[in-house]
Design a protein around this motif. Structure first.
Motif, PDB file in Angstrom:
ATOM      1  N   UNK A   1      35.635  40.065  38.622  1.00  0.00           N
ATOM      2  CA  UNK A   1      36.786  39.350  39.188  1.00  0.00           C
ATOM      3  C   UNK A   1      37.957  39.427  38.212  1.00  0.00           C
ATOM      4  N   UNK A   2      39.060  40.022  38.644  1.00  0.00           N
ATOM      5  CA  UNK A   2      40.245  40.138  37.805  1.00  0.00           C
ATOM      6  C   UNK A   2      41.077  38.860  37.894  1.00  0.00           C
ATOM      7  N   UNK A   3      41.862  38.623  36.859  1.00  0.00           N
ATOM      8  CA  UNK A   3      42.767  37.468  36.833  1.00  0.00           C
ATOM      9  C   UNK A   3      44.204  37.955  36.670  1.00  0.00           C
TER      10      UNK A   3
ATOM     11  N   UNK B   1      38.820  41.543  43.354  1.00  0.00           N
ATOM     12  CA  UNK B   1      37.581  42.226  42.970  1.00  0.00           C
ATOM     13  C   UNK B   1      37.907  43.436  42.099  1.00  0.00           C
ATOM     14  N   UNK B   2      37.167  43.574  41.007  1.00  0.00           N
ATOM     15  CA  UNK B   2      37.338  44.700  40.088  1.00  0.00           C
ATOM     16  C   UNK B   2      35.995  45.394  39.976  1.00  0.00           C
TER      17      UNK B   2
ATOM     18  N   UNK C   1      40.917  45.553  43.844  1.00  0.00           N
ATOM     19  CA  UNK C   1      41.545  45.108  45.097  1.00  0.00           C
ATOM     20  C   UNK C   1      42.527  44.007  44.730  1.00  0.00           C
ATOM     21  N   UNK C   2      43.802  44.358  44.730  1.00  0.00           N
ATOM     22  CA  UNK C   2      44.809  43.381  44.313  1.00  0.00           C
ATOM     23  C   UNK C   2      44.951  42.265  45.342  1.00  0.00           C
TER      24      UNK C   2
ATOM     25  N   UNK D   1      44.724  41.793  50.087  1.00  0.00           N
ATOM     26  CA  UNK D   1      44.865  42.415  51.393  1.00  0.00           C
ATOM     27  C   UNK D   1      44.385  43.850  51.412  1.00  0.00           C
ATOM     28  N   UNK D   2      45.258  44.757  51.866  1.00  0.00           N
ATOM     29  CA  UNK D   2      44.927  46.184  51.927  1.00  0.00           C
ATOM     30  C   UNK D   2      45.575  46.942  50.770  1.00  0.00           C
ATOM     31  N   UNK D   3      45.655  46.321  49.641  1.00  0.00           N
ATOM     32  CA  UNK D   3      46.351  46.856  48.471  1.00  0.00           C
ATOM     33  C   UNK D   3      45.330  47.066  47.347  1.00  0.00           C
ATOM     34  N   UNK D   4      45.142  48.332  46.934  1.00  0.00           N
ATOM     35  CA  UNK D   4      44.148  48.672  45.919  1.00  0.00           C
ATOM     36  C   UNK D   4      44.796  49.467  44.791  1.00  0.00           C
ATOM     37  N   UNK D   5      44.264  49.303  43.600  1.00  0.00           N
ATOM     38  CA  UNK D   5      44.667  50.099  42.450  1.00  0.00           C
ATOM     39  C   UNK D   5      43.437  50.843  41.949  1.00  0.00           C
ATOM     40  N   UNK D   6      43.525  52.148  41.861  1.00  0.00           N
ATOM     41  CA  UNK D   6      42.400  52.994  41.457  1.00  0.00           C
ATOM     42  C   UNK D   6      42.713  53.648  40.116  1.00  0.00           C
TER      43      UNK D   6
END
Length: 208
Positions: free
Chosen positions: A80-82, A144-145, A159-160, A162-167
């Motif tokens: 879990x990212x903060x 979620x990380x 998962x930042x 909604x439908x927004x992800x950073x890979x």
């Protein structure tokens, strides 16, 4: 002999050393896709593409984001990212975290990890085409990380919201990852997006 060595003096020399420009490993692919570039914070970044609006899924080169590895007990829940002071603090182990978007004291790994932002209603479908991670909402809620296999290579997906992800993935794999994501996006009617068009999505994310 005064003046006999004047020919050795430099002429037209710059008064200061030129500033080095940082470049993404995906810059060549972005240029081939029609990107318009600008220099921002020392990075040559893609700020726009032709016909980039209205797609069900888009992706943006986010490799310029500062990335710092910090060591020591952080007290965060694994997986879990903060969000702190405009940056993501992502726990890798109980004694190691990856900070994305800021540069606290630690080991600078900005050019160790390249990054792509993936956004839009079809973002999960795009990721599912090459990513082995379970990113369904019940398995990967906001913040979620997840470490795991990304296009058959080690990587991380955040998962930042909604439908927004950073890979994130290895810097040397930039060309391969761009081609993988671009191919998947094309089949879903999507494509690359510049930072200027991404900015409203980022603002919406922060206030979600």
């Amino acid at each position: 002999m005064t003046g006999s060595l004047d020919f050795l003096a430099p002429t037209g020399a710059p008064t200061s050393a030129p500033t080095a420009v940082a470049r993404s490993p995906m810059e060549r692919q972005a240029a081939a896709a029609g990107a318009r570039f600008e220099l921002r914070d020392g990075w040559n970044v893609a700020v726009g593409y032709p016909g980039e609006a209205g797609a069900a899924v888009v992706f943006a080169d986010s490799s310029h984001l500062p990335k710092v590895e910090v060591h020591g007990a952080h007290g965060m829940e694994l997986g879990v990212a903060e969000r702190r002071d405009g940056a993501w603090w992502c726990p890798v182990t109980r004694e190691r975290a990856l900070v994305i978007g800021a540069a606290p004291p630690g080991i600078d790994v900005t050019t160790t990890y390249a990054a792509l932002t993936i956004a839009g209603p079809s973002s999960r479908e795009l990721l599912a085409r090459f990513c082995a991670l379970d990113l369904r909402p019940q398995a990967a809620p906001p913040r979620a990380f997840r470490p795991g296999s990304v296009a058959r290579t080690p990587g991380y997906v955040l998962r930042e919201n909604g439908d927004h992800f950073l890979m994130l993935f290895g810097w040397a794999l930039g060309q391969y990852m761009w081609e993988t994501v671009a191919d998947a996006a094309q089949h879903l009617g999507g494509g690359p997006i510049g930072l200027d068009a991404l900015a409203p999505l980022e603002e919406e994310l922060l206030h979600a």
